[in-house]
Design a protein around this motif. Structure first.
Motif, short mmCIF file in Angstrom:
data_model
loop_
_atom_site.label_atom_id
_atom_site.label_comp_id
_atom_site.label_asym_id
_atom_site.label_seq_id
_atom_site.Cartn_x
_atom_site.Cartn_y
_atom_site.Cartn_z
N ASP A 121 0.78 6.36 -6.98
CA ASP A 121 -0.36 7.24 -7.24
C ASP A 121 0.04 8.72 -7.13
OD1 ASP A 121 -1.92 5.03 -7.60
OD2 ASP A 121 -3.04 5.20 -5.74
N TRP A 122 0.90 9.02 -6.17
CA TRP A 122 1.36 10.40 -6.01
C TRP A 122 2.14 10.83 -7.25
CZ3 TRP A 122 6.25 12.66 -5.83
CH2 TRP A 122 6.29 14.00 -5.42
N GLU A 123 2.98 9.96 -7.77
CA GLU A 123 3.73 10.27 -8.98
C GLU A 123 2.80 10.58 -10.15
OE1 GLU A 123 7.16 8.17 -11.75
OE2 GLU A 123 5.62 6.94 -10.81
N GLU B 104 -7.61 4.06 -15.87
CA GLU B 104 -6.85 5.31 -15.94
C GLU B 104 -5.43 5.16 -15.40
OE1 GLU B 104 -9.89 5.70 -12.50
OE2 GLU B 104 -9.82 4.91 -14.57
N VAL B 105 -5.23 4.24 -14.45
CA VAL B 105 -3.88 3.99 -13.93
C VAL B 105 -3.00 3.41 -15.03
CG1 VAL B 105 -2.52 2.66 -12.26
CG2 VAL B 105 -4.67 3.72 -11.55
N LEU B 106 -3.54 2.42 -15.75
CA LEU B 106 -2.80 1.83 -16.86
C LEU B 106 -2.56 2.86 -17.97
CD1 LEU B 106 -1.56 -0.56 -18.38
CD2 LEU B 106 -3.87 -1.19 -19.12
N GLU B 107 -3.56 3.68 -18.24
CA GLU B 107 -3.43 4.67 -19.32
C GLU B 107 -2.27 5.63 -19.06
OE1 GLU B 107 -7.24 6.48 -19.42
OE2 GLU B 107 -8.24 4.74 -20.34
N ARG C 128 0.82 -1.21 0.00
CA ARG C 128 0.00 0.00 0.00
C ARG C 128 0.86 1.27 0.00
NH1 ARG C 128 -2.71 -3.72 3.26
NH2 ARG C 128 -4.68 -4.40 2.31
N LEU C 129 2.05 1.16 0.59
CA LEU C 129 2.94 2.31 0.57
C LEU C 129 3.55 2.50 -0.82
CD1 LEU C 129 4.66 1.83 4.03
CD2 LEU C 129 2.84 3.42 3.42
N GLU C 130 3.85 1.41 -1.50
CA GLU C 130 4.31 1.51 -2.88
C GLU C 130 3.21 2.13 -3.74
OE1 GLU C 130 5.87 -1.34 -6.57
OE2 GLU C 130 5.15 -2.24 -4.70
#
Length: 466
Positions: free
Chosen positions: A123-125, A191-194, A116-118
């Motif tokens: 996500d922040w990036e 959207e994460v993959l995109e 979850r920290l990774e």
């Protein structure tokens, strides 16, 4: 005096009443304060067993220390040294059996929530829109990667970062492979993959869709086009079917068909009573997807006991929480049709565990008693995958094992043919996304060394093509 560790930050998930009929992502992720508090629990032990247990070799203590201190960009850079796509890997990796399973904090309680920290840093990036690192000085070397799934994506990214011209081929019109069609949105949002695909293309990778090896292009042809190194990352895309009566009935589907119909084509219908056969992560995804498509009752059949379930334990718990039923030590023997030729029920038999097989697992054997019927109007087969048999005639000079997988050196990805590498499921058989990505990075690193060696490259058909 022993330093007291802060209490583990609890997992935040979408409320059950909201998520069961929705494809919204189940995990909600940490806030910055929560992430820093959880990172504080890392002991930064000298042995670093979490690093050794990570398929990609992520420097866990390094990125956790940066996160703990609020140095988020440094944490991202530390992750990117070994992980091409942390926002993806963190969502699909089996952390409890890998890095978190090796965490020494777990000896006195719960392990640090490394996954979850990774994810928080990944996500922040993405949210900050950080640019990918600039590719190195051009080497004027050309590499081809066949297969745009996890292994191919990771390899293409690393090769492009090292300054090579990379051409990425896939039989589908889009990049992602199983990430695009096989992992539901409630585990991996599109959207994460995109965002990660956009980053990959920003590195200069050229994508060729609808290009299937053996149909639209050949291995020898890639060298003639000027490629001096080729990675085969074709995966294990063919579903394993059950050879039992009734397998061709209407209502019997593969997990591939069900998951891709929901993810790619927006299918929103399901059977009323659904039986999923299998015990891996794909089976769990199929069961949860069936619920979200409107199934009233979903049952998972697994021929071994609960202890042998290969699916992530966390996923199994979520599936049960959502109302899916499990029947262990049960196997289908026949699919039964109604008067209209549609699936009506699954005839099953009880199983018991016998002697260990070649893989060390106890072999399930049928119990000699009358089978029982389980009503069902839809069956989803999640019983495994295999290599594409049509590739055998195309892989000239590349040795395969008796199962049809490509023989490749696990440390380098090299095959029996000079200039050809292989990785991921195409070499190992079905494995995890993160393992496939690690294979891709190892192979790409060796390809990079090869491409920089004039003596190697000049002897290939592609020669000095720029």
């Amino acid at each position: 005096m022993t330093k007291l560790q802060p209490r583990r930050v609890p997992t935040r998930r979408l409320d059950l009443s909201q998520r069961v009929r929705s494809f919204a992502e189940i995990e909600l992720g940490y806030t910055l304060a929560e992430a820093r508090a959880e990172a504080e629990r890392c002991l930064h032990c000298p042995a670093q067993p979490c690093v050794a247990a990570c398929p990609g070799g992520n420097s866990v203590p390094t990125f956790l220390a940066a996160l703990r201190d609020g140095r988020l960009e440094e944490g991202v850079l530390a992750l990117r040294q070994t992980s091409s796509f942390p926002a993806i890997c963190s969502r699909v990796c089996d952390h409890p059996r890998q890095c978190e399973g090796a965490c020494v904090v777990a000896r006195r309680g719960e392990p640090v929530a490394i996954g979850r920290l990774e994810r928080f840093l990944g996500d922040w990036e993405q949210a900050m829109g950080l640019r990918p690192r600039e590719p190195g000085h051009s080497t004027w070397r050309r590499a081809a990667v066949v297969g745009a799934g996890p292994c191919g994506m990771a390899a293409a990214a690393l090769l492009a970062e090292r300054g090579h011209e990379v051409h990425l081929y896939d039989s589908l019109p889009a990049i992602g492979g199983v990430l695009a069609w096989g992992i539901p949105a409630f585990r991996l949002p599109a959207e994460v993959l995109e965002v990660e695909v956009a980053r990959l293309l920003a590195l200069g990778v050229t994508f060729h869709g609808k290009a299937r090896l053996g149909r639209d292009l050949g291995l020898d042809e890639l060298f003639l086009r000027g490629c001096q190194a080729v990675l085969l990352a074709t995966g294990a895309p063919c579903p394993t079917l059950l050879d039992i009566p009734g397998s061709q009935l209407r209502g019997v589907h593969t997990a591939t068909a069900v998951l891709s119909a929901a993810k790619l084509y927006g299918e929103r219908r399901s059977g009323r009573r659904v039986v999923v056969i299998g015990g891996g992560n794909t089976a769990m995804d199929a069961a949860q997807t069936a619920l979200r498509l409107g199934a009233e009752e979903v049952t998972v059949l697994y021929r071994r006991s609960r202890a042998e379930l290969p699916a992530r334990h966390e996923e199994v718990d979520l599936v049960e929480e959502e109302g899916v039923r499990f029947q262990f030590l049960v196997a289908p023997v026949r699919f039964v049709a109604d008067a209209q030729g549609h699936l009506a029920s699954v005839s099953c038999c009880r199983m018991e565990l016998g002697a260990p097989g070649p893989d060390g697992r106890r072999t399930p054997v049928p119990v000699p008693e009358d089978p029982f019927d389980l009503p069902a109007d839809m069956v989803v087969l999640a019983t495994g995958y295999g290599p594409d048999p049509h590739l055998r005639d195309e892989l000239h000079g590349v040795l395969l094992d008796k199962r049809g997988y490509i023989q490749a050196d696990p440390s380098t990805g090299r095959t029996s043919r000079l200039g050809v590498w292989a990785g991921g499921d195409a070499a190992t058989g079905p494995d995890t996304v993160v393992s496939a990505m690690a294979w891709g990075r190892r192979a790409a690193s060796d390809m990079d060394h090869f491409l920089r060696d004039e003596a190697h490259v000049d002897g290939l058909p592609g020669g000095r093509a720029g």
